[in-house]
Write an enzyme that holds these catalytic residues in place. Structure first.
Site, PDB file in Angstrom:
ATOM      1  N   HIS A  39       0.882  -1.325   0.162  1.00 44.52           N
ATOM      2  CA  HIS A  39      -0.007  -0.238   0.012  1.00 44.52           C
ATOM      3  C   HIS A  39       0.737   1.159   0.101  1.00 44.52           C
ATOM      4  O   HIS A  39       0.141   2.461  -0.238  1.00 44.52           O
ATOM      5  CB  HIS A  39      -1.003  -0.044   1.135  1.00 44.52           C
ATOM      6  CG  HIS A  39      -2.540   0.630   0.826  1.00 44.52           C
ATOM      7  ND1 HIS A  39      -2.533   1.511   0.165  1.00 44.52           N
ATOM      8  CD2 HIS A  39      -3.363  -0.146   1.130  1.00 44.52           C
ATOM      9  CE1 HIS A  39      -3.894   1.674  -0.075  1.00 44.52           C
ATOM     10  NE2 HIS A  39      -4.474   0.684   0.698  1.00 44.52           N
ATOM     11  N   ASP A  51      -2.587   3.228  -4.371  1.00 42.61           N
ATOM     12  CA  ASP A  51      -3.568   3.012  -3.204  1.00 42.61           C
ATOM     13  C   ASP A  51      -4.477   2.107  -3.922  1.00 42.61           C
ATOM     14  O   ASP A  51      -4.304   1.577  -5.115  1.00 42.61           O
ATOM     15  CB  ASP A  51      -4.391   4.515  -3.497  1.00 42.61           C
ATOM     16  CG  ASP A  51      -3.583   5.511  -2.526  1.00 42.61           C
ATOM     17  OD1 ASP A  51      -2.969   4.964  -1.567  1.00 42.61           O
ATOM     18  OD2 ASP A  51      -3.607   6.488  -2.703  1.00 42.61           O
TER      19      ASP A  51
END
Length: 474
Positions: free
Chosen positions: A445, A449
């Protein structure tokens, strides 16, 4: 007069710190040529034939088959030629070949050790554990021939790898208080772990010995038992294979140990997330059948999935990257070195197809087959097991529908593919039986995104459902 040269186990790359001798390829008394393989070793990555950089007569071998040696331990000694009258060694032997095997050279001058900071001393129970390794009450190691003289701040501490140094630093363990069990006092990971276990036992023993003693104040030394007859002493770790009743213990070593270390590091360091989608793979399977019916080499399903992956990475390059945590930078690659998970008798390995983005389906099929066979026979080289930028994991071969892959550190993502099975599916407005597959993407992450990850996965699913989508992007 012959000169006897010692050849040590070289650095085999990728942080590997030890190797097991599988088979000696030479005997004492044999004549070897420069760069002739002399021993076959097994690392946590692969089986490797180690060439000797010297030519001459083998005078000694160190370690029996099945013995595990740390990097830097002697392997063989070789008597090299006749020394010229000037006293200079024979150039072919004494200087070595100069060749490099995964990160080691044969030049005469060793690299200078970099300066190391003095570790913080261990306090309380940790200090007791450190003394247990060096001998209770033993004086510090001799320095410059003077017993008991402390090492200077700039003095080298012989540690087998930076990971061991970091482990000691994170636990407040002073490496200068340890006596290494490796060659020439080299401190191994096992030495540090034993010291930490001994420290924990010493702290627990102190609390047990004085259950009513007041709680030590901060920075106060941990109370020690006064009677040596009753004070619990740290015990040596159990030998391999020793287990309590009802237990079976298997050492985490070799490939299994490497997998454990890598997956554990991935979970500790990478904030991963997973998304998944079901896709209708009927058209992809039909396309593969048609390609293979046209003649020529057969195309594997894995090769088609790899082509889809490389096309998706071209559209979403954020996932073909890694994170440089120290520099706080995302490093994006302009090439795709595609790793793929392969199960072998020796455990899980992840061979890497170099420049997968530049290969067609036929080339990918051949390379997958070659690397898979090498994995089964244990002949993969360290170079074939490292350097991946993205991994494809077809766990459907195990008969499972889905999974949440663990990222192959230090990469940024892994695509998992489940089994392709007939399932009810709404196709063109009607219920039909279609070939359905579940796709799952685990991603770092930090590099992107959910929108990017979802876009990548959706594009992969679209290509699986309609292979013509892929043709439009080629």
């Amino acid at each position: 007069m012959a000169q006897v040269l010692e050849f040590k186990l070289p650095d085999l790359g990728e942080g590997l710190t030890e190797a097991e001798i599988v088979r000696w390829l030479v005997e004492v008394g044999d004549v070897v040529a420069i760069d002739q393989p002399v021993v076959e070793v097994e690392t946590a990555k692969a089986m490797v034939e180690v060439p000797c950089p010297y030519g001459g007569v083998v005078t000694a071998r160190f370690g029996e088959e099945g013995t595990e040696l740390p990097v830097g331990a002697p392997l063989i000694t070789v008597a090299v030629g006749e020394r010229p009258a000037s006293g200079e060694a024979d150039a072919a032997g004494a200087e070595g070949s100069g060749n490099v095997l995964v990160g080691y050279g044969t030049s005469e001058a060793p690299a200078r050790r970099r300066r190391v900071r003095r570790e913080q001393p261990v306090s309380g129970a940790s200090a007791a554990g450190s003394r247990a390794v060096t001998g209770q009450g033993a004086a510090p190691a001799a320095v410059n021939g003077q017993a008991g003289a402390p090492e200077t701040e700039d003095g080298p501490v012989p540690v087998i790898s930076p990971l061991v140094r970091r482990l000691a630093r994170q636990n407040g363990l002073d490496l200068r208080e340890l006596t290494g069990s490796g060659p020439d006092g080299l401190i191994l990971r096992a030495d540090v772990e034993y010291a930490l276990r001994a420290a924990a036992r010493a702290g627990a023993a102190a609390q047990t010995a004085q259950p009513h003693a007041p709680v030590p104040q901060p920075h106060a030394a941990v109370p020690q038992a006064t009677s040596t007859a009753t004070a619990p002493q740290p015990t040596a770790p159990q030998p391999t294979g020793t287990a309590a009743h009802g237990e079976i213990r298997t050492p985490l070593k070799g490939i299994r140990g490497a997998v454990a270390d890598k997956l554990g590091r991935s979970r500790r360091e990478i904030p991963d997330a997973t998304c998944w989608v079901d896709a209708d793979a009927t058209e992809l399977m039909r396309a593969r059948t048609a390609m293979n019916a046209a003649g020529g080499p057969k195309i594997s399903l894995l090769a088609l999935l790899a082509r889809i992956c490389t096309a998706a990475l071209a559209r979403f390059p954020e996932l073909n990257s890694t994170v440089d945590a120290e520099a706080r930078e995302v490093v994006r690659f302009d090439h795709v070195h595609l790793g793929f998970a392969a199960q072998t008798d020796r455990g899980l390995v992840v061979p890497v197809v170099r420049d997968a983005h530049a290969r067609d389906a036929e080339s990918l099929t051949a390379e997958f087959a070659r690397l898979t066979e090498a994995g089964r026979t244990g002949t993969l080289t360290p170079a074939e097991l490292t350097g991946g930028t993205f991994t494809l994991n077809n766990y459907g071969v195990f008969g499972v529908d889905g999974s949440t892959p663990i990222i192959n550190h230090p990469e940024a993502a892994m695509l998992g593919v489940g089994r392709i099975v007939p399932k009810p599916w709404v196709h063109e407005g009607e219920l039909a039986v279609r070939q359905v597959v579940q796709l799952s993407l685990t991603f770092d992450h930090r590099v992107c995104d959910g929108g990017t990850a979802g876009g990548f996965l959706r594009y992969v699913a679209d290509c699986v459902e309609q292979p013509a989508v892929l043709l439009r992007t080629l």
